[in-house]
Design a protein around this motif. Sequence first.
Motif, PDB file in Angstrom:
ATOM      1  N   ASN A  97       1.044  -1.128   0.146  1.00 31.61           N
ATOM      2  CA  ASN A  97      -0.101  -0.372  -0.049  1.00 31.61           C
ATOM      3  C   ASN A  97       1.437   1.045   0.268  1.00 31.61           C
ATOM      4  OD1 ASN A  97      -2.244   1.868   0.011  1.00 31.61           O
ATOM      5  ND2 ASN A  97      -2.413   2.004   2.276  1.00 31.61           N
ATOM      6  N   LEU A  98       1.161   1.496  -1.526  1.00 30.48           N
ATOM      7  CA  LEU A  98       1.972   2.372  -1.216  1.00 30.48           C
ATOM      8  C   LEU A  98       1.923   4.338  -1.258  1.00 30.48           C
ATOM      9  CD1 LEU A  98       4.258   1.792  -4.375  1.00 30.48           C
ATOM     10  CD2 LEU A  98       4.953   1.406  -1.697  1.00 30.48           C
ATOM     11  N   PRO A  99       2.003   5.478  -0.684  1.00 24.33           N
ATOM     12  CA  PRO A  99       1.229   6.561  -1.278  1.00 24.33           C
ATOM     13  C   PRO A  99       1.141   7.317  -2.457  1.00 24.33           C
ATOM     14  CG  PRO A  99       3.455   6.527  -0.055  1.00 24.33           C
ATOM     15  CD  PRO A  99       3.065   5.402  -0.243  1.00 24.33           C
ATOM     16  N   GLY A 100      -0.016   6.962  -3.156  1.00 19.98           N
ATOM     17  CA  GLY A 100      -0.131   7.574  -4.424  1.00 19.98           C
ATOM     18  C   GLY A 100       0.749   8.008  -5.483  1.00 19.98           C
ATOM     19  N   ARG A 101       1.484   9.054  -5.578  1.00 20.96           N
ATOM     20  CA  ARG A 101       2.711  10.152  -5.791  1.00 20.96           C
ATOM     21  C   ARG A 101       3.844   8.839  -6.144  1.00 20.96           C
ATOM     22  NH1 ARG A 101       6.140  13.812  -7.216  1.00 20.96           N
ATOM     23  NH2 ARG A 101       8.338  13.945  -5.951  1.00 20.96           N
ATOM     24  N   THR A 102       4.622   8.158  -4.994  1.00 23.44           N
ATOM     25  CA  THR A 102       5.192   7.432  -5.150  1.00 23.44           C
ATOM     26  C   THR A 102       5.487   5.860  -5.743  1.00 23.44           C
ATOM     27  OG1 THR A 102       5.972   7.508  -3.128  1.00 23.44           O
ATOM     28  CG2 THR A 102       6.813   5.983  -3.693  1.00 23.44           C
ATOM     29  N   GLY A 103       3.716   5.419  -5.471  1.00 23.31           N
ATOM     30  CA  GLY A 103       3.412   4.071  -6.569  1.00 23.31           C
ATOM     31  C   GLY A 103       3.096   4.442  -8.269  1.00 23.31           C
ATOM     32  N   LYS A 104       2.562   6.172  -8.172  1.00 18.38           N
ATOM     33  CA  LYS A 104       2.877   6.093  -9.692  1.00 18.38           C
ATOM     34  C   LYS A 104       4.241   6.449 -10.651  1.00 18.38           C
ATOM     35  CE  LYS A 104      -1.181   8.664  -9.703  1.00 18.38           C
ATOM     36  NZ  LYS A 104      -1.802   9.973  -8.587  1.00 18.38           N
ATOM     37  N   ILE A 105       5.476   6.748  -9.818  1.00 16.13           N
ATOM     38  CA  ILE A 105       6.900   6.995 -10.145  1.00 16.13           C
ATOM     39  C   ILE A 105       7.611   6.420 -10.217  1.00 16.13           C
ATOM     40  CG2 ILE A 105       6.430   9.771  -9.531  1.00 16.13           C
ATOM     41  CD1 ILE A 105       8.914   9.616  -7.748  1.00 16.13           C
ATOM     42  N   LEU A 106       6.994   5.544  -9.584  1.00 15.30           N
ATOM     43  CA  LEU A 106       8.231   3.736  -9.817  1.00 15.30           C
ATOM     44  C   LEU A 106       8.790   3.405 -11.112  1.00 15.30           C
ATOM     45  CD1 LEU A 106       7.294   1.452  -6.872  1.00 15.30           C
ATOM     46  CD2 LEU A 106       9.122   2.736  -7.000  1.00 15.30           C
ATOM     47  N   ASP A 107       7.393   2.644 -11.438  1.00 10.53           N
ATOM     48  CA  ASP A 107       7.889   2.742 -13.434  1.00 10.53           C
ATOM     49  C   ASP A 107       8.648   3.480 -13.706  1.00 10.53           C
ATOM     50  OD1 ASP A 107       5.903   0.349 -13.244  1.00 10.53           O
ATOM     51  OD2 ASP A 107       4.652   1.810 -13.924  1.00 10.53           O
ATOM     52  N   ALA A 108       8.680   4.906 -13.750  1.00 14.06           N
ATOM     53  CA  ALA A 108       9.666   5.847 -14.445  1.00 14.06           C
ATOM     54  C   ALA A 108      11.537   5.549 -13.282  1.00 14.06           C
ATOM     55  CB  ALA A 108       9.158   7.139 -13.810  1.00 14.06           C
ATOM     56  N   TYR A 109      11.329   4.544 -12.591  1.00 17.01           N
ATOM     57  CA  TYR A 109      12.800   4.978 -12.428  1.00 17.01           C
ATOM     58  C   TYR A 109      13.127   3.315 -12.202  1.00 17.01           C
ATOM     59  CZ  TYR A 109      12.562   9.607 -10.980  1.00 17.01           C
ATOM     60  OH  TYR A 109      12.889  10.613 -10.988  1.00 17.01           O
ATOM     61  N   LEU A 110      12.681   2.238 -13.708  1.00 14.21           N
ATOM     62  CA  LEU A 110      13.281   0.693 -13.398  1.00 14.21           C
ATOM     63  C   LEU A 110      14.701   1.160 -13.454  1.00 14.21           C
ATOM     64  CD1 LEU A 110      12.448  -2.234 -14.332  1.00 14.21           C
ATOM     65  CD2 LEU A 110      11.968  -1.422 -16.725  1.00 14.21           C
ATOM     66  N   ASN A 111      14.910   0.069 -12.762  1.00 11.13           N
ATOM     67  CA  ASN A 111      16.933   0.017 -12.420  1.00 11.13           C
ATOM     68  C   ASN A 111      17.296   0.869 -12.219  1.00 11.13           C
ATOM     69  OD1 ASN A 111      16.476  -2.781 -14.321  1.00 11.13           O
ATOM     70  ND2 ASN A 111      16.659  -2.089 -16.411  1.00 11.13           N
ATOM     71  N   LYS A 112      16.503   1.997 -12.088  1.00 13.66           N
ATOM     72  CA  LYS A 112      17.603   3.299 -11.301  1.00 13.66           C
ATOM     73  C   LYS A 112      17.894   2.654 -10.026  1.00 13.66           C
ATOM     74  CE  LYS A 112      18.237   7.911 -10.513  1.00 13.66           C
ATOM     75  NZ  LYS A 112      18.923   8.488 -11.243  1.00 13.66           N
ATOM     76  N   ALA A 113      18.872   2.606  -9.809  1.00 12.90           N
ATOM     77  CA  ALA A 113      19.715   2.898  -8.692  1.00 12.90           C
ATOM     78  C   ALA A 113      20.550   3.906  -7.847  1.00 12.90           C
ATOM     79  CB  ALA A 113      21.378   1.584  -9.115  1.00 12.90           C
ATOM     80  N   PHE A 114      20.500   3.361  -6.383  1.00  9.56           N
ATOM     81  CA  PHE A 114      20.431   4.097  -5.693  1.00  9.56           C
ATOM     82  C   PHE A 114      21.857   3.982  -4.210  1.00  9.56           C
ATOM     83  CE2 PHE A 114      16.490   4.458  -6.544  1.00  9.56           C
ATOM     84  CZ  PHE A 114      16.195   6.187  -7.135  1.00  9.56           C
ATOM     85  N   THR A 115      23.091   5.152  -3.491  1.00 13.95           N
ATOM     86  CA  THR A 115      23.564   4.399  -2.774  1.00 13.95           C
ATOM     87  C   THR A 115      23.753   4.504  -1.691  1.00 13.95           C
ATOM     88  OG1 THR A 115      24.276   7.023  -3.276  1.00 13.95           O
ATOM     89  CG2 THR A 115      25.736   4.818  -4.974  1.00 13.95           C
ATOM     90  N   ASP A 116      22.278   5.488  -1.396  1.00 14.79           N
ATOM     91  CA  ASP A 116      22.300   5.333  -0.078  1.00 14.79           C
ATOM     92  C   ASP A 116      20.820   6.149   0.136  1.00 14.79           C
ATOM     93  OD1 ASP A 116      21.859   7.959  -0.840  1.00 14.79           O
ATOM     94  OD2 ASP A 116      24.102   8.956   0.083  1.00 14.79           O
ATOM     95  N   ASP A 117      20.267   5.778   1.684  1.00 11.28           N
ATOM     96  CA  ASP A 117      18.931   6.462   1.862  1.00 11.28           C
ATOM     97  C   ASP A 117      18.457   8.010   1.103  1.00 11.28           C
ATOM     98  OD1 ASP A 117      18.898   4.020   2.696  1.00 11.28           O
ATOM     99  OD2 ASP A 117      18.684   4.500   5.257  1.00 11.28           O
ATOM    100  N   GLU A 118      19.255   8.662   1.720  1.00 12.41           N
ATOM    101  CA  GLU A 118      18.688   9.682   1.396  1.00 12.41           C
ATOM    102  C   GLU A 118      18.558  10.422  -0.723  1.00 12.41           C
ATOM    103  OE1 GLU A 118      22.496   9.881   3.049  1.00 12.41           O
ATOM    104  OE2 GLU A 118      21.201   9.634   4.602  1.00 12.41           O
ATOM    105  N   SER A 119      19.657  10.080  -1.361  1.00  8.94           N
ATOM    106  CA  SER A 119      19.493  10.076  -2.522  1.00  8.94           C
ATOM    107  C   SER A 119      17.788   9.233  -3.037  1.00  8.94           C
ATOM    108  CB  SER A 119      20.652   9.683  -4.064  1.00  8.94           C
ATOM    109  OG  SER A 119      20.296   7.977  -3.227  1.00  8.94           O
ATOM    110  N   LEU A 120      17.820   8.092  -2.746  1.00  6.21           N
ATOM    111  CA  LEU A 120      16.405   7.434  -2.599  1.00  6.21           C
ATOM    112  C   LEU A 120      14.868   8.511  -2.054  1.00  6.21           C
ATOM    113  CD1 LEU A 120      16.167   3.928  -2.917  1.00  6.21           C
ATOM    114  CD2 LEU A 120      15.248   4.556  -0.665  1.00  6.21           C
ATOM    115  N   ILE A 121      14.979   8.603  -1.201  1.00  5.84           N
ATOM    116  CA  ILE A 121      14.029   9.637   0.051  1.00  5.84           C
ATOM    117  C   ILE A 121      13.714  10.869  -1.419  1.00  5.84           C
ATOM    118  CG2 ILE A 121      13.323  10.778   1.542  1.00  5.84           C
ATOM    119  CD1 ILE A 121      14.662   8.737   3.282  1.00  5.84           C
ATOM    120  N   ALA A 122      14.986  11.015  -2.161  1.00  6.22           N
ATOM    121  CA  ALA A 122      15.184  12.563  -2.654  1.00  6.22           C
ATOM    122  C   ALA A 122      14.523  12.206  -4.333  1.00  6.22           C
ATOM    123  CB  ALA A 122      16.343  13.377  -2.734  1.00  6.22           C
TER     124      ALA A 122
END
Lengths: 471, 475
Positions: A150-175
């Motif tokens: 159960n994701l908040p609307g905005r995050t759920g919607k943009i997930l697909d745009a970041y397919l295969n995106k990698a993150f090095t830390d929590d901050e960049s992921l959250i931002a």
Amino acid sequence: MKDYQLAWKNLWRNRKRTLITAASVFFAVFFALIMRSFQLGTYAKMYRDAIESYSGYLQLQNRDYLDEPSLDNGFVADPSVIKAIEADHNVLAVIPRLESFALAAAGSRTQGVMVIGMDPENENKALNLRNRMVRYKLTPGAIAQLKTENLPGRTGKILDAYLNKAFTDDESLIATLGIRESDTSDLLPLIREYAIFNNSFLSAADTGYAIIGNGLSDYLDISVGDTLVLMGQGYHGTSAAGLFVVRGVVTMPNPDIDNMFVYITLNDARYLYDAPDLSTSAIISIRNNDDDELIRTQERLKKVVDGDLTIRNWKEMNALLLNQMEADNRSGAIMIGILYLVVAFGVFGTVLMMMAERRREFGMLVSIGMRKGRLAVVVGMEMLFIGLIGVAAGVAASLPIVFLGHARPLRFTGEMARMYEDYGFEPVMPMLLPDTYYLWQVVVVLLILLIAITFSVRKILKLNVINAMRS
Amino acid sequence: MLISLAWKNVWRNRTRSLTVIAAVTVGVFAGVFAMAAINSSIVQRIDSAVNEELSHIQINNRQFRSSSDIRNFISEPDSVISVLQRTSGVADFTGRIIVRGIASTSTGSAGVEISGIDAEKERTMFTLSQRLIPGTGSYFGSDTKLNSAFIGEKLARELYIIRYILTPEVLESLAGKDVPASVIEKLRPLEGVRFTTEKKFSDACSGLLSAKENRKYGLKLREAAWSYREGSRIILSFLDINGDQTGAAFRICGIYRTNNDYFEAMSLFVPDNQLRTLTGMQEGQYHRFIVKLENSNLTDKVTPVIRESLPELEVLNWKEIQVDLAMIADYVNQIYGIFMALILAALAFGIVNTMLMSVLERTRELGMLSAIGMNHRRIFMMIMLESIFLSIVGGFAGMAVSGVVIGITGHTGINLVKYSEGLEAMGYSAHLYPTIGADFFLMLTVLIVLTGILSSIYPARKALQLNPVEALRGE
């Protein structure tokens, strides 16, 4: 009454005109500052990314290597030269590298890559490669599982745009995913569970292992544990081929590097390219990297190294990037120039009007004994005040935006983000904190005022009292 | 009546009105010209993207773009051909086989995308063949026995195929290019010396010439000394259809030069039959079909038609492949609009100030007009018209001047070679031929009138607030 008091009082005799003129200056200064801050901040970030992810601040190279980056222009480092460089008080370490081109293949997929042979621990000290290790990755599987939650609307919607995106830390992921603070505590554990990426770093003793860029890992469809074939041309035209197991994946801010780089140990690279003891460059990590000290260090070190070798700074090594930014910088400067030109005309028009309107008053003042010189000083001050009010307001209004834009850089999403990445830029636009560019705006406004003041002072000095009184 | 009254009012204080008008003229001119210069590079970029690099529409196997695996070819080429033949709007199409590999010479190597093409067909479809650098051979000449490759200048540089030599003949020819004899004499020591990079050659020249001579003739010298060994060979290596490494020597038949460094460095063309032999691809098998439309405006209309007919393939048009360019192309007018609005907003301050002065100066007169029965609406209209006149006279003058200047520079071109490295790395030309559409002037006219209207509101309201009795009594 002092001259400046008189000038200040005069300003408020025609309050509206003063405010409108000051507002036009404010408008130009404000836009110029915001625009410059974005532009310069973006350049600074790109330079920093280029330095920190690849070139370092200074490198030891063969004289010809910059123009012809091939193994033939490599060098065998003389330990005494390295010692001499390390003896410099601003130098922390000298880290040799062997770089060359190769074709990487996995299964039937191939891609041309840059192979960087390096000493993992030392390289890490200079460029912080370890901090670029992928910690989370939004693989198709991870996204599918996240969507079942159960994701908040905005995050759920943009997930697909970041397919295969990698993150090095929590901050960049959250931002990047735009997760709100209130949702962080719920979401983070979920992401940790599904998108965590198991990764490890190289050590100098490893043989046959590689670290690759995230973009490259997607392109070749390989990940940690898979095997990669590197084929290329070795030293003096020998053929080079080797098998490497992927040990880790890094994500680099510059997509060109992310899509093209393979890191292996220096020993492996020397073996692969059949070039024992050869280096193509050595990163010189330094303590103090501000511009002046950097150039001084470079000059000092140039004297230490002998004929064939030289020291390159990051500006020489990233000439293309600098040139690109310079072209962009010019176009921005032209836009601001036009804006100021228009404002200059506006200010000049106001001055012209004011002079015409106050002829009678000036005539009166001179006839009752005010020296023309003093009158000119008062009028000049009036204009200076108008300009300075505009500049001060512009600077004051820009500061909160600039500080905010620096602390929380503007991050593009969706189409805009892709456009930036296609150009080889990370889709982030940080703002540059106040610097000399603030001073420039003041200088430009003062220049505009100088023209206006020169005009009005001349008018006053040439004033014919009788005619003026009659008008 | 109101209009002629307003017009006359504008010219009552000639100097004041002219200052504002001049400001608007300069602002509009500077803005329009800057826009035209930027626009020209975008127009050129789109033109080369469509005519040299991408074509209008590309059709691939769905997996091909994400990993250019040689085995991801189009499985049913015949159905593609029949669809393209019956789709209206399609001018022409051709198939390519594409493999990724390495190009190398004894001194350098680089990653490339090798396209096997039907050379004769592509000569008629694209303009790349016209981009051949004179003197470097031809776009696939008649000799087809040897493997031949058509490569970009940037790649040729990376492979050290291009050199810089001042041969005796080159030195002779310089005299005919306005290079003074004294400069040529100074360069004698370099005669016959071979330089492998432009940088080394420039450095050698600047060592012999004064800084001023170097600035003036450097570019000419580099152009003259540029040379290439005709018939140079490169080795291309790649994986064949079975996943085995293969490769062969190719003779360079010609070198092309575009404004796009990346394309120049990556794209290498060979005749498709030669690539078929080496890779083991069958006759009629292709990785990609590229489609040229009758004109670019049809792109958005034809793409979905083809896409529906070929559901199992990936059908993309140039806008989808180069999203950045498409965005720029689609939003360019808005961006120009915003920038012009910014300039006009700055101008508006000047207009407001002038109109305000003009109104306050005429307190008595406006009071009189009001007293003799001119109603509020008409006074408001009169002030507004004066303000509009100020802005459109300046605006039209600015547009006229920029029209002339754009006309001239659009013909002669503006040279930004100094920054060309940065621009061309992003695919933009360093030679600008300013141009701008008529619709831009239309939009600008609307914006200018709007500026006039908006900047009259405050002064006009001031005029209405005047009490006729007090106004008449004043002064």
